[in-house]
Scaffold this active site. Structure first.
Site, PDB file in Angstrom:
ATOM      1  CG  ASN A  40      -0.187   0.149   2.604  1.00  0.00           C
ATOM      2  OD1 ASN A  40       0.929   0.146   2.647  1.00  0.00           O
ATOM      3  ND2 ASN A  40      -0.881   0.162   3.667  1.00  0.00           N
ATOM      4  CB  SER A  42       1.531   3.071   4.427  1.00  0.00           C
ATOM      5  OG  SER A  42       2.397   1.508   4.866  1.00  0.00           O
ATOM      6  CG  PHE A  88       8.840  -8.729   3.694  1.00  0.00           C
ATOM      7  CD1 PHE A  88       9.663  -8.957   4.258  1.00  0.00           C
ATOM      8  CD2 PHE A  88       8.586  -9.299   2.210  1.00  0.00           C
ATOM      9  CE1 PHE A  88      10.884  -9.872   3.976  1.00  0.00           C
ATOM     10  CE2 PHE A  88       9.734 -10.109   1.956  1.00  0.00           C
ATOM     11  CZ  PHE A  88      10.644 -10.382   2.914  1.00  0.00           C
ATOM     12  CE  LYS A  92      11.165   0.124   8.818  1.00  0.00           C
ATOM     13  NZ  LYS A  92      12.408  -0.327   8.157  1.00  0.00           N
ATOM     14  CB  SER A 132      11.178  -8.866  15.268  1.00  0.00           C
ATOM     15  OG  SER A 132      12.005  -7.759  15.964  1.00  0.00           O
ATOM     16  CB  THR A 134      11.457  -6.784  18.972  1.00  0.00           C
ATOM     17  OG1 THR A 134      11.356  -5.908  20.010  1.00  0.00           O
ATOM     18  CG2 THR A 134      10.298  -6.961  18.501  1.00  0.00           C
ATOM     19  CE1 TYR A 156       7.197  -4.136  14.068  1.00  0.00           C
ATOM     20  CE2 TYR A 156       9.087  -4.603  15.665  1.00  0.00           C
ATOM     21  CZ  TYR A 156       8.392  -4.787  14.544  1.00  0.00           C
ATOM     22  OH  TYR A 156       9.124  -5.393  13.462  1.00  0.00           O
ATOM     23  CE  LYS A 160       6.596  -7.516  12.777  1.00  0.00           C
ATOM     24  NZ  LYS A 160       6.037  -7.996  11.307  1.00  0.00           N
ATOM     25  CE1 TYR A 184      12.868 -11.768   8.463  1.00  0.00           C
ATOM     26  CE2 TYR A 184      12.241  -9.685   8.477  1.00  0.00           C
ATOM     27  CZ  TYR A 184      12.207 -10.909   8.105  1.00  0.00           C
ATOM     28  OH  TYR A 184      11.417 -10.991   7.094  1.00  0.00           O
ATOM     29  CG  LEU A 207      23.686   2.778  15.330  1.00  0.00           C
ATOM     30  CD1 LEU A 207      23.939   3.853  16.100  1.00  0.00           C
ATOM     31  CD2 LEU A 207      24.515   1.390  15.977  1.00  0.00           C
ATOM     32  NE  ARG A 238      20.028  -3.907  20.443  1.00  0.00           N
ATOM     33  CZ  ARG A 238      19.975  -3.628  21.513  1.00  0.00           C
ATOM     34  NH1 ARG A 238      21.623  -3.865  22.132  1.00  0.00           N
ATOM     35  NH2 ARG A 238      19.521  -2.808  22.387  1.00  0.00           N
TER      36      ARG A 238
HETATM   37  P1  NAD Z   1       9.239  -1.369   5.384  1.00  0.00           P
HETATM   38  O1  NAD Z   1       8.565  -0.303   6.411  1.00  0.00           O
HETATM   39  O2  NAD Z   1      10.498  -0.980   4.572  1.00  0.00           O
HETATM   40  O3  NAD Z   1       8.499  -2.332   4.526  1.00  0.00           O
HETATM   41  C1  NAD Z   1       7.229  -2.795   4.989  1.00  0.00           C
HETATM   42  C2  NAD Z   1       6.277  -2.461   3.735  1.00  0.00           C
HETATM   43  O4  NAD Z   1       5.011  -2.971   3.921  1.00  0.00           O
HETATM   44  C3  NAD Z   1       6.445  -1.039   3.053  1.00  0.00           C
HETATM   45  O5  NAD Z   1       6.681  -1.245   1.870  1.00  0.00           O
HETATM   46  C4  NAD Z   1       4.916  -0.657   3.691  1.00  0.00           C
HETATM   47  O6  NAD Z   1       4.410   0.194   2.381  1.00  0.00           O
HETATM   48  C5  NAD Z   1       4.102  -2.025   3.566  1.00  0.00           C
HETATM   49  N1  NAD Z   1       2.772  -1.981   4.139  1.00  0.00           N
HETATM   50  C6  NAD Z   1       2.730  -1.791   5.561  1.00  0.00           C
HETATM   51  N2  NAD Z   1       1.339  -2.016   6.055  1.00  0.00           N
HETATM   52  C7  NAD Z   1       0.681  -2.362   4.752  1.00  0.00           C
HETATM   53  C8  NAD Z   1      -0.609  -2.946   4.586  1.00  0.00           C
HETATM   54  N3  NAD Z   1      -1.575  -2.891   5.670  1.00  0.00           N
HETATM   55  N4  NAD Z   1      -0.752  -3.409   3.397  1.00  0.00           N
HETATM   56  C9  NAD Z   1       0.173  -3.445   2.335  1.00  0.00           C
HETATM   57  N5  NAD Z   1       1.353  -2.892   2.651  1.00  0.00           N
HETATM   58  C10 NAD Z   1       1.762  -2.560   3.706  1.00  0.00           C
HETATM   59  O7  NAD Z   1       9.938  -2.474   6.401  1.00  0.00           O
HETATM   60  P2  NAD Z   1      11.165  -3.413   6.583  1.00  0.00           P
HETATM   61  O8  NAD Z   1      12.230  -3.051   7.208  1.00  0.00           O
HETATM   62  O9  NAD Z   1      11.210  -3.782   5.155  1.00  0.00           O
HETATM   63  O10 NAD Z   1      10.544  -4.659   7.258  1.00  0.00           O
HETATM   64  C11 NAD Z   1       9.709  -5.805   6.629  1.00  0.00           C
HETATM   65  C12 NAD Z   1       8.876  -6.570   7.713  1.00  0.00           C
HETATM   66  O11 NAD Z   1      10.095  -7.042   8.653  1.00  0.00           O
HETATM   67  C13 NAD Z   1       7.861  -5.748   8.484  1.00  0.00           C
HETATM   68  O12 NAD Z   1       6.937  -6.610   8.880  1.00  0.00           O
HETATM   69  C14 NAD Z   1       8.849  -5.439   9.915  1.00  0.00           C
HETATM   70  O13 NAD Z   1       8.023  -5.243  10.884  1.00  0.00           O
HETATM   71  C15 NAD Z   1       9.820  -6.770   9.945  1.00  0.00           C
HETATM   72  N6  NAD Z   1      11.265  -6.278  10.633  1.00  0.00           N
HETATM   73  C16 NAD Z   1      11.957  -5.267  10.329  1.00  0.00           C
HETATM   74  C17 NAD Z   1      13.129  -5.366  10.888  1.00  0.00           C
HETATM   75  C18 NAD Z   1      14.077  -4.007  10.640  1.00  0.00           C
HETATM   76  O14 NAD Z   1      14.789  -3.514  11.296  1.00  0.00           O
HETATM   77  N7  NAD Z   1      13.867  -3.486   9.453  1.00  0.00           N
HETATM   78  C19 NAD Z   1      13.508  -6.123  11.965  1.00  0.00           C
HETATM   79  C20 NAD Z   1      12.592  -7.329  12.244  1.00  0.00           C
HETATM   80  C21 NAD Z   1      11.615  -7.189  11.756  1.00  0.00           C
HETATM   81  C1  WQD Z   2      20.651  -0.475  17.948  1.00  0.00           C
HETATM   82  C2  WQD Z   2      21.587   0.062  18.781  1.00  0.00           C
HETATM   83  C3  WQD Z   2      20.612   1.370  20.403  1.00  0.00           C
HETATM   84  C4  WQD Z   2      19.934   4.790  17.445  1.00  0.00           C
HETATM   85  C5  WQD Z   2      15.308  -2.169  16.676  1.00  0.00           C
HETATM   86  C6  WQD Z   2      13.761  -2.617  17.010  1.00  0.00           C
HETATM   87  C7  WQD Z   2      13.601  -4.106  16.742  1.00  0.00           C
HETATM   88  C8  WQD Z   2      14.019  -4.315  15.148  1.00  0.00           C
HETATM   89  C9  WQD Z   2      15.334  -3.837  14.949  1.00  0.00           C
HETATM   90  C10 WQD Z   2      12.069  -4.584  14.045  1.00  0.00           C
HETATM   91  C11 WQD Z   2      21.133   0.021  20.255  1.00  0.00           C
HETATM   92  C12 WQD Z   2      21.715   2.250  19.596  1.00  0.00           C
HETATM   93  C13 WQD Z   2      20.288   3.589  18.241  1.00  0.00           C
HETATM   94  C14 WQD Z   2      20.678   5.916  17.987  1.00  0.00           C
HETATM   95  C15 WQD Z   2      21.913   4.742  19.421  1.00  0.00           C
HETATM   96  N1  WQD Z   2      13.040  -3.625  14.386  1.00  0.00           N
HETATM   97  N2  WQD Z   2      21.187   3.507  19.096  1.00  0.00           N
HETATM   98  N3  WQD Z   2      21.635   5.797  18.911  1.00  0.00           N
HETATM   99  O1  WQD Z   2      17.096  -1.410  19.095  1.00  0.00           O
HETATM  100  O2  WQD Z   2      18.340  -3.282  18.618  1.00  0.00           O
HETATM  101  O3  WQD Z   2      16.038  -2.809  17.363  1.00  0.00           O
HETATM  102  O4  WQD Z   2      15.330  -2.352  15.367  1.00  0.00           O
HETATM  103  O5  WQD Z   2      11.505  -5.749  14.475  1.00  0.00           O
HETATM  104  O6  WQD Z   2      12.273  -4.331  16.862  1.00  0.00           O
HETATM  105  O7  WQD Z   2      13.616  -2.443  18.391  1.00  0.00           O
HETATM  106  O8  WQD Z   2      17.885  -1.354  16.732  1.00  0.00           O
HETATM  107  O9  WQD Z   2      19.012   0.431  15.471  1.00  0.00           O
HETATM  108  O10 WQD Z   2      17.108   1.117  17.048  1.00  0.00           O
HETATM  109  O11 WQD Z   2      19.602   0.217  17.879  1.00  0.00           O
HETATM  110  O12 WQD Z   2      23.008   4.538  20.210  1.00  0.00           O
HETATM  111  O13 WQD Z   2      20.527   6.905  17.190  1.00  0.00           O
HETATM  112  O14 WQD Z   2      22.190   1.227  18.485  1.00  0.00           O
HETATM  113  O15 WQD Z   2      20.533   1.892  21.755  1.00  0.00           O
HETATM  114  O16 WQD Z   2      21.995  -0.333  21.047  1.00  0.00           O
HETATM  115  P1  WQD Z   2      17.483  -2.329  18.100  1.00  0.00           P
HETATM  116  P2  WQD Z   2      18.205   0.086  16.650  1.00  0.00           P
END
Ligand code: NAD
Ligand code: WQD
Length: 341
Positions: A40, A42, A88, A92, A132, A134, A156, A160, A184, A207, A238
Site C-alpha cells: 500500500n 505507506s 513483510f 515497524k 523479529s 524483539t 510493535y 509480532k 530477524y 542506528l 547488536r
Molecule cells: P518497510 O517499512 O521498509 O517495509 C514494509 C512494507 O510494508 C512497506 O513497503 C509498506 O508500505 C508495506 N505495508 C505496511 N502496511 C501495509 C498494509 N497494511 N498493506 C500493504 N502493505 C503494507 O519495513 P522493512 O524493514 O522492510 O520490514 C519488513 C518486515 O520485517 C516488517 O514486517 C517488519 O516489522 C519486519 N522486521 C523489520 C526489521 C528491521 O529492522 N527492518 C527487523 C525485524 C522485523
Molecule cells: C541499535 C543500537 C541503540 C539509534 C530495533 C527494534 C527491533 C527491530 C530492529 C524491527 C542500540 C543504539 C540507536 C541511535 C543509538 N526492528 N542507538 N543511537 O533497538 O536493536 O532494534 O530495530 O523488528 O524491533 O527495536 O536497533 O538500530 O534502534 O539500535 O545509540 O540514534 O544502537 O541503543 O544499542 P534495536 P536500533
C-alpha cells in the site's frame, strides 16, 4: 515474458516495496521464482520495484493494495497462481507503536489474520512471516535461541508475537499448512549495486540509517544511547545482518517448507554482536568521513546486548550469513552516494 518466468512458481510478497521486501525480490528472481508484490506504499514507493526491475532485467508485477482488504486479496489469489506468500507488510516503528498501539494491532495483527483467511479460502498453504528478535524477553541469555523465553515490551513487538501465535494456531488446526516464522536481528546494508537500499522517512530510529544521515550531512551528530552497559566499550551490542543475507534466508525458508508442515521458528542473524562505537568506526572506514557523536541517556526499553544463536537456521535452513560488517557498511555507503548522484 520468457518461458522460464512463465513457469516459475509465483510467490506473493506483501510489503515487497519496502526495505527487506525489495531486496528479497532480487533473491527470489535469482532463485527462479516469480514474485508478485502487494503493497500500500505507506512506507515505500513504487520506484523500489522499478529498481528491482533494473537489477533483475524484469520488473515484478506490483499491485497497490492493503493486506486488510479481503476483496483485494481474493482477487489476487483468483487471478494469479500463487504457491506461497512472503509476508513483510507491517508497520515497524517501536516508538510509533507506543503512541498509536491500535494502528499497529490493526495493521499488523488484523492485517495478518485477513491474509491468512484469504490464503485459506484460496487453498494457499505456505507462508513466510517477518517476525523479529524483539519478541524475546529482556534479559534472556545470549546468544538467544529460538526456544528462549518470549516477552516483547512494546506494542510493535507484541504485534509480532501475536501474529506468530495466530499462525501457530492456524497450523495446528490445518495440518497441511506450513509456515516459517523468521526472527530477524538487525538488518542493515544495501544491494551491492548501490541501486537498492533503505530510505527511512523522517528521523531514523535505527542506528545505521542515523549514522548514514550524519555521514551525508543530513544530521549533525549521532546520540549514543548510553555507554554504561556491560559490553566491550559500554555501548549497546547488536547482531547486524546484511540485508542480502537476510533476503537469501527467505529463499531457504521457502525451500525448507517444501519438506515440512506446521509452524517453524528460525532466527536470522549472524551470531556476532557489534557495539554502537564499533559500528561508528566501521562506517567511518567505509565512507572516509568522521561521524560526530555525543553520548546520551540509555533509550528506555533497550537491552545491553542481543545476538542470535544461529544453529537452528544453519542446520534446518542450510543457510548462514556470509557478508561481514565491512561489506554491510560499504554497501550502505554506496547506496547513500548513488542517491546523491
Ligand atoms: P518497510 O517499512 O521498509 O517495509 C514494509 C512494507 O510494508 C512497506 O513497503 C509498506 O508500505 C508495506 N505495508 C505496511 N502496511 C501495509 C498494509 N497494511 N498493506 C500493504 N502493505 C503494507 O519495513 P522493512 O524493514 O522492510 O520490514 C519488513 C518486515 O520485517 C516488517 O514486517 C517488519 O516489522 C519486519 N522486521 C523489520 C526489521 C528491521 O529492522 N527492518 C527487523 C525485524 C522485523
Ligand atoms: C541499535 C543500537 C541503540 C539509534 C530495533 C527494534 C527491533 C527491530 C530492529 C524491527 C542500540 C543504539 C540507536 C541511535 C543509538 N526492528 N542507538 N543511537 O533497538 O536493536 O532494534 O530495530 O523488528 O524491533 O527495536 O536497533 O538500530 O534502534 O539500535 O545509540 O540514534 O544502537 O541503543 O544499542 P534495536 P536500533
Amino acid at each position: 515474458m520468457t518461458e522460464q518466468t512463465h513457469q516459475a512458481p509465483c510467490v506473493l510478497v506483501t510489503g515487497g516495496a519496502g526495505y527487506i521486501g525489495s531486496h528479497t525480490l532480487v533473491s527470489l528472481v535469482e532463485a527462479g521464482y516469480r514474485p508478485l508484490v502487494l503493497d500500500n506504499f505507506s512506507n515505500s514507493a513504487r520506484q523500489a520495484i522499478e529498481r528491482v526491475g533494473v537489477l533483475c532485467g524484469e520488473t515484478p508485477e506490483c499491485i497497490e493494495g492493503d493486506i486488510r482488504d479481503r476483496s483485494c486479496l481474493d482477487d489476487i489469489f483468483q487471478r494469479h497462481p500463487v504457491t506461497a506468500v512472503i509476508h513483510f507488510a507491517g508497520l515497524k516503528s517501536v516508538g510509533e507503536s507506543v503512541r498509536e498501539p491500535l494502528r499497529y494491532y490493526d495493521n499488523n495483527v488484523a492485517g495478518s489474520v485477513t491474509l491468512l483467511q484469504a490464503m485459506q479460502a484460496a487453498g494457499v498453504d505456505t507462508l513466510v512471516f517477518s517476525s523479529s528478535a524483539t519478541v524475546y524477553a529482556p534479559g534472556v541469555t545470549m546468544p538467544v535461541a529460538e526456544d528462549a523465553p518470549l516477552g516483547p515490551i512494546n506494542p510493535y513487538g507484541q504485534s509480532k508475537l501475536m501474529v506468530e501465535q495466530v499462525i501457530r494456531d492456524h497450523c495446528l488446526a490445518h495440518p497441511t499448512f506450513r509456515a516459517a516464522l523468521l526472527r530477524y536481528f538487525n538488518p542493515t546494508g544495501a544491494h551491492p549495486s548501490g541501486k537498492l537500499g533503505e530510505s527511512p522517512r523522517g528521523t531514523p530510529e535505527n542506528l545505521v540509517p542515523y549514522i548514514a544521515q550524519v555521514a551525508t550531512g543530513v544530521r549533525d551528530a549521532l546520540t549514543v544511547f548510553g555507554n554504561d552497559y556491560d559490553t566491550v566499550d559500554g555501548t549497546g551490542v547488536r547482531d547486524y545482518i546484511h540485508v542480502m543475507d537476510l533476503a537469501e534466508g527467505h529463499v531457504h525458508a521457502l525451500d525448507a517448507l517444501r519438506e515440512r508442515t506446521g509452524a517453524h521458528t528460525w532466527n536470522l542473524g549472524t551470531g556476532t554482536g557489534y557495539s554502537v562505537l564499533e559500528m561508528v568506526r566501521a562506517y567511518e572506514k567505509a565512507c572516509g568521513r568522521e561521524i560526530a557523536y555525543t553520548v546520551g541517556e540509555r533509550r528506555p526499553g533497550d537491552v545491553g546486548t542481543c545476538y542470535a544463536c544461529t544453529r537452528k537456521a544453519a542446520s534446518e535452513l542450510h543457510w548462514q550469513a556470509s557478508r561481514d560488517l565491512e561489506e554491510m557498511m560499504r554497501d550502505n555507503w554506496r547506496w547513500q552516494v548513488s542517491q546523491d548522484a
